[in-house]
Write an enzyme that holds these catalytic residues in place. Structure first.
Site, short mmCIF file in Angstrom:
data_model
loop_
_atom_site.label_atom_id
_atom_site.label_comp_id
_atom_site.label_asym_id
_atom_site.label_seq_id
_atom_site.Cartn_x
_atom_site.Cartn_y
_atom_site.Cartn_z
N GLY A 1 0.81 -1.22 0.00
CA GLY A 1 0.00 0.00 0.00
C GLY A 1 0.84 1.27 0.00
N THR A 2 1.93 1.25 0.75
CA THR A 2 2.76 2.46 0.86
C THR A 2 3.32 2.83 -0.52
OG1 THR A 2 3.33 1.95 3.13
CG2 THR A 2 4.86 3.38 1.94
N ASN B 1 -8.13 3.80 8.61
CA ASN B 1 -7.60 2.60 9.27
C ASN B 1 -7.66 2.66 10.78
OD1 ASN B 1 -5.56 4.62 8.41
ND2 ASN B 1 -4.22 3.46 9.74
N GLN C 1 -7.63 -0.52 3.23
CA GLN C 1 -8.43 -1.22 4.26
C GLN C 1 -9.72 -1.83 3.70
OE1 GLN C 1 -7.74 -2.07 7.34
NE2 GLN C 1 -5.88 -0.89 7.70
N SER D 1 -3.30 -3.77 -0.66
CA SER D 1 -2.18 -4.38 0.06
C SER D 1 -2.61 -5.76 0.55
CB SER D 1 -1.79 -3.47 1.23
OG SER D 1 -0.79 -4.10 1.99
N ALA D 2 -1.89 -6.80 0.12
CA ALA D 2 -2.35 -8.17 0.36
C ALA D 2 -2.48 -8.53 1.83
CB ALA D 2 -1.38 -9.15 -0.31
N HIS D 3 -1.60 -7.96 2.68
CA HIS D 3 -1.61 -8.44 4.08
C HIS D 3 -2.83 -7.95 4.87
CE1 HIS D 3 0.00 -4.88 6.46
NE2 HIS D 3 0.41 -4.51 5.26
N THR E 1 12.69 -7.71 -10.59
CA THR E 1 12.12 -9.05 -10.79
C THR E 1 10.92 -9.24 -9.87
OG1 THR E 1 14.30 -9.85 -11.40
CG2 THR E 1 12.66 -11.52 -10.77
N CYS F 1 -3.46 12.66 22.79
CA CYS F 1 -2.32 13.30 23.44
C CYS F 1 -1.04 12.54 23.12
CB CYS F 1 -2.52 13.32 24.94
SG CYS F 1 -2.78 11.68 25.58
C1 LIG Z 1 -5.10 2.93 5.04
C2 LIG Z 1 -3.73 2.38 4.83
N1 LIG Z 1 -2.99 2.82 3.81
C3 LIG Z 1 -1.77 2.33 3.56
C4 LIG Z 1 -1.20 1.37 4.37
C5 LIG Z 1 0.17 0.86 4.06
O1 LIG Z 1 0.13 -0.41 3.46
P1 LIG Z 1 1.41 -1.35 3.47
O2 LIG Z 1 1.57 -1.86 4.86
O3 LIG Z 1 1.09 -2.44 2.50
O4 LIG Z 1 2.57 -0.53 3.01
C6 LIG Z 1 -1.92 0.89 5.46
C7 LIG Z 1 -1.34 -0.11 6.37
O5 LIG Z 1 -1.31 0.07 7.57
C8 LIG Z 1 -3.23 1.40 5.70
O6 LIG Z 1 -3.97 0.99 6.73
#
Ligand SMILES: Cc1ncc(COP(=O)(O)O)c(C=O)c1O
Length: 389
Positions: A79-80, A160, A188, A208-210, A246, A335
């Protein structure tokens, strides 16, 4: 349904927004790929061709689930990377000069925007969330109308931390009417809510697969066919020249299997998760005085339940004590003190909140018995009992 065997037996895992246990079928597909499909997909011999065929089959699976075309799906490291790619390529290659987003996005979007502001002189306008983390589409329309600079709107589908969701179709329509590009961080929601990209006009989205019982370190970005961008990572011609390196074949195949299962079981999983979430929330409300739910629980993502407990010395070490007791959850409070950096999301919707936020997030592998055990342990730790009658 119990968690797959061997994955931390005896513990209760209520942190499925952070990551999810890998589905046994996914482990099987990945193990087979590791053992038997080792070719480099760019090689032209038989091993390479077998690897290439498997990857293209996985791409078809992802495209089919989203009703996209295969040419619009690019595999990434997660995802990042997908979010970085979408935002940074939109600026570099499409001529975007202004981005409308929100202060509640994931850090990979927030920090990308900060970098684009600082180094590319991109103007970033941020929508103001209400106390539940929702946005006023009137403010979005007004911002779009106020400036004719080429604009991208970037809003996450489900938050998230608190689960609050946007109306993806409505935002897509507003952007299309205004001639703006639309990126949504759908990390998400992929595998939990159906998305039909033939109907919903999104320029970029990320997966994001995980987060849906696949492996970590693999994901995808959808780039709609009418947006031509240049390579994000330079090198070989993988991913149709857009993302060199790759391919991570076992993980890509694992992700496709995880997504296929998530789609096949979407309704059953949602019902199972909702049953646990609502049961758990009912028990919490019965047992604890002064708790409140953060975000738009009723209309939000069903797997996420963010709860604020009233301030007390007993809540200070709550996450630590739950972990010692075999229960995994996440924190997040407005906080910041010491090592706890605080949550920008809770700070964004409840800036003066003094309480302790715990995010419980569920999967279909959780059970009501686990919910009971967590409520018991919370009562023990907080020694809080609601007066009866
Ligand atoms: C809303 C959201 N965006 C992006 C990410 C990042 O995904 P990844 O862990 O695959 O880089 C996350 C993961 O915590 C997420 O919850």
């Amino acid at each position: 349904m119990n968690r797959p065997e061997g994955q931390h037996p005896g513990r209760i895992y209520f942190d499925n927004a952070a990551t999810t246990p890998v589905h046994p079928e996914v482990i099987r597909v990945m193990s087979e790929a590791l053992a038997g499909n080792f070719g480099n997909p760019s090689s032209i011999h038989a091993e390479g061709r077998a690897a290439r065929a498997a990857i293209e089959q996985a791409r078809k699976t992802v495209a089919r689930c989203l009703n996209a075309s295969v040419g619009e799906i690019f595999f990434t490291s997660g995802g990042t990377e997908s979010n970085n790619m979408a935002l940074k390529c939109a600026v570099r290659d499409l001529g975007v000069r202004r981005i409308i987003s929100s202060p509640l996005e994931h850090h990979c979007v927030l920090h990308s925007l900060e970098s684009l502001e600082k180094y590319q002189q991109i103007r970033v306008d941020r929508l103001q969330p209400d106390a539940l983390g929702r946005f006023d589409t009137g403010q979005l329309r007004a911002l779009l109308a106020a400036d004719s600079a080429p604009t991208l709107v970037s809003l996450m589908y489900a938050n998230n931390e608190i689960g609050t969701m946007i109306d993806l179709d409505e935002v897509a329509e507003i952007c299309a009417e205004a001639g703006a590009w639309f990126h949504s961080d759908t990390v998400q929601t992929i595998g939990y809510f159906p998305i039909d990209l033939a109907k919903t006009r999104v320029s970029f989205l990320s997966g994001s697969a995980h987060k849906f019982h696949g492996p970590k370190g693999v994901g995808f970005v959808y780039i709609s066919g009418d947006n031509q961008i240049r390579p994000f990572i330079d090198g070989g011609s993988q991913e149709r020249n857009m993302r060199a390196g790759t391919e991570n074949l076992p993980s890509i195949l694992g992700m496709a299997k995880a997504l296929e299962l998530a789609y096949a079981e979407m309704d059953a999983r949602r019902d199972a998760i909702l049953d646990i979430r609502d049961y758990f929330l009912g028990e919490l409300t019965d047992r604890f005085e002064g708790i409140s739910v953060n975000g738009d629980c009723e209309n939000g993502h069903y797997k996420i339940l963010s709860v604020e407990f009233p301030p007390s010395p007993k809540t200070d070490l709550l996450l630590f004590n739950l972990d010692i007791a075999g229960i995994s959850v996440s924190g997040g409070s407005a906080c910041s003190s010491g090592a706890d950096a605080g949550s920008h999301v809770i700070a964004g919707i409840k800036p003066d909140s003094p309480g302790k936020t715990v995010r419980f997030s569920f999967s279909h592998f959780n059970t009501r018995a686990e919910a009971d055990a967590v409520v018991e342990k919370l009562s023990e730790i907080l020694k809080a009992k609601k007066a009866v009658g």
